[in-house]
Enzyme design. Structure first.
Site, PDB file in Angstrom:
ATOM      1  N   CYS A   2     -21.319 -46.570  20.585  1.00 42.35           N
ATOM      2  CA  CYS A   2     -20.876 -47.671  19.744  1.00 42.35           C
ATOM      3  C   CYS A   2     -22.048 -48.107  18.875  1.00 42.35           C
ATOM      4  O   CYS A   2     -23.199 -47.819  19.158  1.00 42.35           O
ATOM      5  CB  CYS A   2     -20.429 -48.833  20.614  1.00 42.35           C
ATOM      6  SG  CYS A   2     -19.211 -48.340  21.845  1.00 42.35           S
ATOM      7  N   ARG A  27     -21.066 -44.491  14.182  1.00 45.77           N
ATOM      8  CA  ARG A  27     -21.359 -44.387  15.619  1.00 45.77           C
ATOM      9  C   ARG A  27     -20.114 -44.579  16.472  1.00 45.77           C
ATOM     10  O   ARG A  27     -20.140 -44.311  17.678  1.00 45.77           O
ATOM     11  CB  ARG A  27     -22.402 -45.436  16.010  1.00 45.77           C
ATOM     12  CG  ARG A  27     -23.746 -45.216  15.364  1.00 45.77           C
ATOM     13  CD  ARG A  27     -24.720 -46.223  15.888  1.00 45.77           C
ATOM     14  NE  ARG A  27     -25.068 -45.938  17.266  1.00 45.77           N
ATOM     15  CZ  ARG A  27     -26.156 -45.276  17.652  1.00 45.77           C
ATOM     16  NH1 ARG A  27     -26.990 -44.836  16.749  1.00 45.77           N
ATOM     17  NH2 ARG A  27     -26.398 -45.065  18.916  1.00 45.77           N
ATOM     18  N   TRP A  76     -16.470 -47.102  20.217  1.00 42.12           N
ATOM     19  CA  TRP A  76     -15.967 -45.768  20.557  1.00 42.12           C
ATOM     20  C   TRP A  76     -15.527 -45.900  22.008  1.00 42.12           C
ATOM     21  O   TRP A  76     -16.358 -46.028  22.907  1.00 42.12           O
ATOM     22  CB  TRP A  76     -17.072 -44.721  20.404  1.00 42.12           C
ATOM     23  CG  TRP A  76     -16.579 -43.320  20.585  1.00 42.12           C
ATOM     24  CD1 TRP A  76     -16.051 -42.506  19.638  1.00 42.12           C
ATOM     25  CD2 TRP A  76     -16.561 -42.565  21.809  1.00 42.12           C
ATOM     26  NE1 TRP A  76     -15.695 -41.306  20.179  1.00 42.12           N
ATOM     27  CE2 TRP A  76     -15.991 -41.304  21.507  1.00 42.12           C
ATOM     28  CE3 TRP A  76     -16.942 -42.825  23.129  1.00 42.12           C
ATOM     29  CZ2 TRP A  76     -15.811 -40.316  22.470  1.00 42.12           C
ATOM     30  CZ3 TRP A  76     -16.768 -41.836  24.081  1.00 42.12           C
ATOM     31  CH2 TRP A  76     -16.209 -40.600  23.745  1.00 42.12           C
ATOM     32  N   ASN A 100     -23.201 -51.268  24.277  1.00 48.33           N
ATOM     33  CA  ASN A 100     -23.125 -49.841  23.965  1.00 48.33           C
ATOM     34  C   ASN A 100     -23.594 -49.096  25.205  1.00 48.33           C
ATOM     35  O   ASN A 100     -24.727 -49.285  25.642  1.00 48.33           O
ATOM     36  CB  ASN A 100     -24.045 -49.518  22.780  1.00 48.33           C
ATOM     37  CG  ASN A 100     -24.180 -48.023  22.533  1.00 48.33           C
ATOM     38  OD1 ASN A 100     -23.270 -47.256  22.860  1.00 48.33           O
ATOM     39  ND2 ASN A 100     -25.302 -47.608  21.958  1.00 48.33           N
ATOM     40  N   GLY A 101     -22.718 -48.292  25.795  1.00 49.13           N
ATOM     41  CA  GLY A 101     -23.105 -47.547  26.989  1.00 49.13           C
ATOM     42  C   GLY A 101     -21.974 -47.567  28.004  1.00 49.13           C
ATOM     43  O   GLY A 101     -20.810 -47.816  27.653  1.00 49.13           O
ATOM     44  N   GLU A 481     -21.105 -21.913  15.292  1.00 49.89           N
ATOM     45  CA  GLU A 481     -21.276 -23.139  14.517  1.00 49.89           C
ATOM     46  C   GLU A 481     -20.153 -23.290  13.483  1.00 49.89           C
ATOM     47  O   GLU A 481     -19.631 -24.395  13.275  1.00 49.89           O
ATOM     48  CB  GLU A 481     -22.670 -23.135  13.867  1.00 49.89           C
ATOM     49  CG  GLU A 481     -22.972 -24.310  12.973  1.00 49.89           C
ATOM     50  CD  GLU A 481     -22.846 -25.689  13.644  1.00 49.89           C
ATOM     51  OE1 GLU A 481     -22.684 -25.765  14.861  1.00 49.89           O
ATOM     52  OE2 GLU A 481     -22.882 -26.682  12.894  1.00 49.89           O
ATOM     53  N   LYS A 485     -17.649 -26.516  13.366  1.00 49.13           N
ATOM     54  CA  LYS A 485     -17.540 -27.344  12.152  1.00 49.13           C
ATOM     55  C   LYS A 485     -16.084 -27.451  11.728  1.00 49.13           C
ATOM     56  O   LYS A 485     -15.594 -28.530  11.430  1.00 49.13           O
ATOM     57  CB  LYS A 485     -18.353 -26.675  11.062  1.00 49.13           C
ATOM     58  CG  LYS A 485     -19.265 -27.392  10.216  1.00 49.13           C
ATOM     59  CD  LYS A 485     -20.405 -28.212  10.652  1.00 49.13           C
ATOM     60  CE  LYS A 485     -20.449 -28.833  11.984  1.00 49.13           C
ATOM     61  NZ  LYS A 485     -21.741 -29.145  12.475  1.00 49.13           N
ATOM     62  N   HIS A 504     -11.163  -7.296  24.483  1.00 50.13           N
ATOM     63  CA  HIS A 504     -11.076  -7.656  25.902  1.00 50.13           C
ATOM     64  C   HIS A 504     -10.155  -8.852  26.118  1.00 50.13           C
ATOM     65  O   HIS A 504     -10.257  -9.532  27.129  1.00 50.13           O
ATOM     66  CB  HIS A 504     -12.482  -7.907  26.452  1.00 50.13           C
ATOM     67  CG  HIS A 504     -13.344  -6.691  26.311  1.00 50.13           C
ATOM     68  ND1 HIS A 504     -13.205  -5.595  27.124  1.00 50.13           N
ATOM     69  CD2 HIS A 504     -14.295  -6.377  25.400  1.00 50.13           C
ATOM     70  CE1 HIS A 504     -14.067  -4.661  26.736  1.00 50.13           C
ATOM     71  NE2 HIS A 504     -14.738  -5.117  25.685  1.00 50.13           N
ATOM     72  N   LYS A 603     -21.101 -40.277  16.041  1.00 52.57           N
ATOM     73  CA  LYS A 603     -22.286 -39.523  15.646  1.00 52.57           C
ATOM     74  C   LYS A 603     -23.271 -39.304  16.779  1.00 52.57           C
ATOM     75  O   LYS A 603     -23.853 -38.241  16.923  1.00 52.57           O
ATOM     76  CB  LYS A 603     -22.967 -40.268  14.486  1.00 52.57           C
ATOM     77  CG  LYS A 603     -24.163 -39.562  13.899  1.00 52.57           C
ATOM     78  CD  LYS A 603     -23.753 -38.302  13.188  1.00 52.57           C
ATOM     79  CE  LYS A 603     -24.924 -37.496  12.666  1.00 52.57           C
ATOM     80  NZ  LYS A 603     -24.520 -36.136  12.299  1.00 52.57           N
TER      81      LYS A 603
HETATM   82  C1  F6R Z   1     -21.349 -31.408  15.490  1.00 51.85           C
HETATM   83  C2  F6R Z   1     -22.381 -32.330  15.932  1.00 51.85           C
HETATM   84  C3  F6R Z   1     -22.658 -32.421  17.377  1.00 51.85           C
HETATM   85  C4  F6R Z   1     -24.143 -32.706  17.652  1.00 51.85           C
HETATM   86  C5  F6R Z   1     -24.364 -32.970  19.141  1.00 51.85           C
HETATM   87  C6  F6R Z   1     -25.821 -33.194  19.468  1.00 51.85           C
HETATM   88  O1  F6R Z   1     -21.248 -31.380  14.100  1.00 51.85           O
HETATM   89  O2  F6R Z   1     -22.979 -33.023  15.158  1.00 51.85           O
HETATM   90  O3  F6R Z   1     -22.231 -31.288  18.061  1.00 51.85           O
HETATM   91  O4  F6R Z   1     -24.899 -31.620  17.222  1.00 51.85           O
HETATM   92  O5  F6R Z   1     -23.627 -34.092  19.517  1.00 51.85           O
HETATM   93  O6  F6R Z   1     -26.330 -34.301  18.797  1.00 51.85           O
HETATM   94  P1  F6R Z   1     -27.876 -34.526  18.646  1.00 51.85           P
HETATM   95  O7  F6R Z   1     -28.400 -33.435  17.787  1.00 51.85           O
HETATM   96  O8  F6R Z   1     -28.000 -35.867  17.996  1.00 51.85           O
HETATM   97  O9  F6R Z   1     -28.454 -34.485  20.018  1.00 51.85           O
END
Ligand code: F6R
Length: 608
Positions: A2, A27, A76, A100-101, A481, A485, A504, A603
């Protein structure tokens, strides 16, 4: 996960908090709320399900009167659904609290304090608020210290007490908090972006400390008997608010894709000395590269994918074992690491809870820890033995783009320096390697310029519920990746497979017109990957092929071909990453989705 903010000072608290919540929204964005201490010292709480804009509209309609202090929260959801009641702040007797937590022992605390009939939400946070109210006898520091001794889990709290108008208290364990005293008053937040409009000076709230904000001062207290004052190191932010704005781009993600070439330069060039990688300014001694017998890379999500690419590049050069583990697994394993292991921790935010726990475990095992982190002063950066900062600036879009590229750049620099130190690269070989890394930057620019071509090809992908990414070797690591994405922002079910694995099992999923994004940039397995592409094509797949410019392929092999500049195998990831990011971006846009704030995500993952 959050976003939290607290303010007290001469300005209008409501607009400071609401503007701050807009910048913190990435966040967490399922609901938001603020609590204001009004001019008559009463507490006014407003909270709403939805985006911060919904809260702003609600406040405009409902709140009259001024206020100069308050707290705010974007949620969140962890405990309890997305409802107005579960949104923060929580009112409990004389206490108003945001969190937050996760409070893990909230159930036991509910029983212990007989709170069952008191609670109006399903949240763990409200329990903490009620416990604090029960402990409060007029001394906020004592009550908060007692609360901190009772709660288990992670928290960043901001708290107001009814009988302490104008004061905002905060405390943290694990969950991040930064604070500042500025000409505009005293501020605290889970993230620097909320403070930047007012100041470039801040401090990181140390764990297990209490902060008191008044309009004139910010004090940090130890938890000892006499609440000794603690004087934190004041830090300076090296980016300004422009970096956290869209600056004419429709989305942060597109802006951040465009920022990659510059971010790469910022990360690489200051670490070049006479054409060789040099970490003197980062205070990373060569000894840690010379002494280790293995490397263990630990991270989550995109950062972990960067680690997988690094593994495939480093291991053949260094000829020592390089292992990559997902942090949430690593932390509960008994990893085969010791004091001769270099543990590389990768994290954009530097706050990801599993990655942080992995770092702490590695330190318990006596390993040398080196963090590759973007956010200056973050917990992971502070707790690692050594840190190599990436210089991507703030990454606001939830889907990571520029952070991935610079993580790779940093890891390539580490690999190159290590090869030099261990005699695996001559000076000339190391200089050549670095030159190739720098040559990848214009190749990224070339692919950014082709964004309209990529936009056009996405029309087919968004009509399908599924998509597959295939490749071999490094191309497989890139595929992982690409799939992440695409799925996270377009909600298309996307999977990455090592091309050789298809037969497989997975090939059963290939049916008419299913999009397969095939990456074939690795010379030594090129012919093999092409055979696998033929196999999916023969089963009706719609193939989007990513190869180097100079690669010779049959015209009928793919429905669409995207050509990246001719780079050495180990460096194709940089332009390929741009293409994969743009595919995901335009797919999300094409489906009219929220590109920057996809559903269910946030994020910074600061809860397990
Ligand atoms: C995907 C993404 C996440 C972060 C992951 C780690 O686009 O952004 O998979 O890479 O949550 O986050 P950090 O790098 O902040 O530890």
């Amino acid at each position: 996960m959050c976003g939290i903010i607290g303010y007290t000072g001469p300005l209008d608290a409501r607009s400071i908090l609401l503007n701050g919540l807009s910048t913190l929204e990435y966040r967490g964005y399922d609901s938001a709320g603020i609590a204001l201490c009004m001019e008559d010292s009463s507490i006014c709480v407003a909270k709403k399900v939805g985006k911060v804009q919904a809260l702003k509209d609600y406040c405009d309609a409902q709140i009259t009167g001024g206020s100069h202090s308050g707290i705010g929260h974007t949620r969140w959801a962890t405990h309890g659904g997305v409802t107005d009641e579960n949104a923060h702040p929580h009112r409990a007797g004389r206490v108003t609290l945001i969190h937050n937590g996760i409070i893990e022992n909230y159930h036991a605390l509910t029983e212990q304090f007989g709170l069952q009939d008191r609670l109006v939400s399903q949240t763990d946070s409200e329990v903490a608020a009620w416990v604090l109210d029960r402990l409060y006898t007029g001394d906020p520091l004592k009550a908060i210290r007692e609360l901190m001794g009772m709660v288990e889990g992670s928290y960043g709290f901001c708290i107001m007490f009814d009988d302490q108008p104008g004061a905002v208290y905060a405390a943290r364990s694990v969950s991040p908090l930064v604070a500042s005293y500025t000409h505009a008053g005293a501020m605290i937040a889970s993230d620097l972006t909320a403070l930047i409009p007012y100041t470039n000076q801040y401090f990181v709230v140390p764990e297990d400390h209490i902060v008191k904000l008044t309009p004139y001062k910010v004090h940090v207290y130890e938890l000892d008997d006499s609440f000794s004052k603690f004087y934190p190191e004041i830090m300076t932010v090296n980016w300004n608010m422009d970096a956290a704005m869209k600056n004419g781009f429709p989305h942060f993600m597109l802006k951040e894709i465009h920022e990659q070439p510059e971010a790469m330069k910022q990360t690489i060039l200051p670490r070049m000395n006479k054409g060789l990688p040099d970490f003197t300014d980062d205070r990373i001694p060569d000894q840690i590269f010379a002494d280790c017998s293995q490397i263990h890379i630990v991270a989550c999500g995109t950062a972990m994918h960067a680690g997988m690419v690094a593994r495939a590049v480093m291991e053949p050069i260094l000829r020592i074992p390089v292992t990559v583990t997902i942090a949430s697994e690593f932390r509960y394993e008994q990893p085969l690491i010791d004091e001769k292991t270099l543990v590389i921790i990768i994290s954009q935010s530097g706050e990801t809870i599993d990655t942080l726990a992995a770092l702490r475990l590695a330190r318990e095992y006596g390993s040398v820890t080196l963090a590759v982190v973007n956010v200056k002063g973050s917990t992971i950066a502070r707790e690692s033995d050594y840190v190599l900062y990436t210089h991507a600036g703030p990454e606001i879009a939830v889907a990571s783009t520029k952070a991935y590229s610079v993580q790779l750049a940093a890891l390539y620099l580490i690999g190159c320096r290590m090869a030099l130190v261990r005699g695996k690269f001559s000076r000339k070989e190391a200089a050549d390697f670095l030159e190739k890394l720098i040559d990848a930057i214009p190749a990224m620019e070339t692919m950014i310029e082709q964004k309209d071509t990529i936009k056009a090809l996405v029309t087919h992908i968004i009509q399908s519920p599924d998509a597959f990414f295939i490749g071999r070797g490094l191309d497989y690591a890139f595929s992982l990746e690409g799939a992440l994405k695409l799925k996270e922002i377009s909600y298309i079910h996307a999977e990455a497979y090592a091309a050789g694995e298809l037969k497989h099992g997975t090939i059963a999923l290939i049916s008419d017109q299913v999009p397969v994004i095939a990456i074939a940039t690795q010379d030594h397995v090129f012919a093999k990957t092409i055979s696998n592409i033929r196999e999916v094509k023969a089963r009706g797949a719609y193939v989007i092929l990513l190869t180097r410019e100079g690669a010779v392929v049959d015209e009928n092999l793919a429905d669409i071909r995207i050509r990246i500049p001719d780079l050495d195998d180990r460096f194709t990831v940089f332009p390929i990453a741009v293409v994969l990011q743009l595919i995901a971006y335009y797919a999300s846009l094409g489906k009219n989705l929220d590109v920057d704030q996809p559903r269910n995500l946030a994020k910074s993952v600061t809860v397990e």
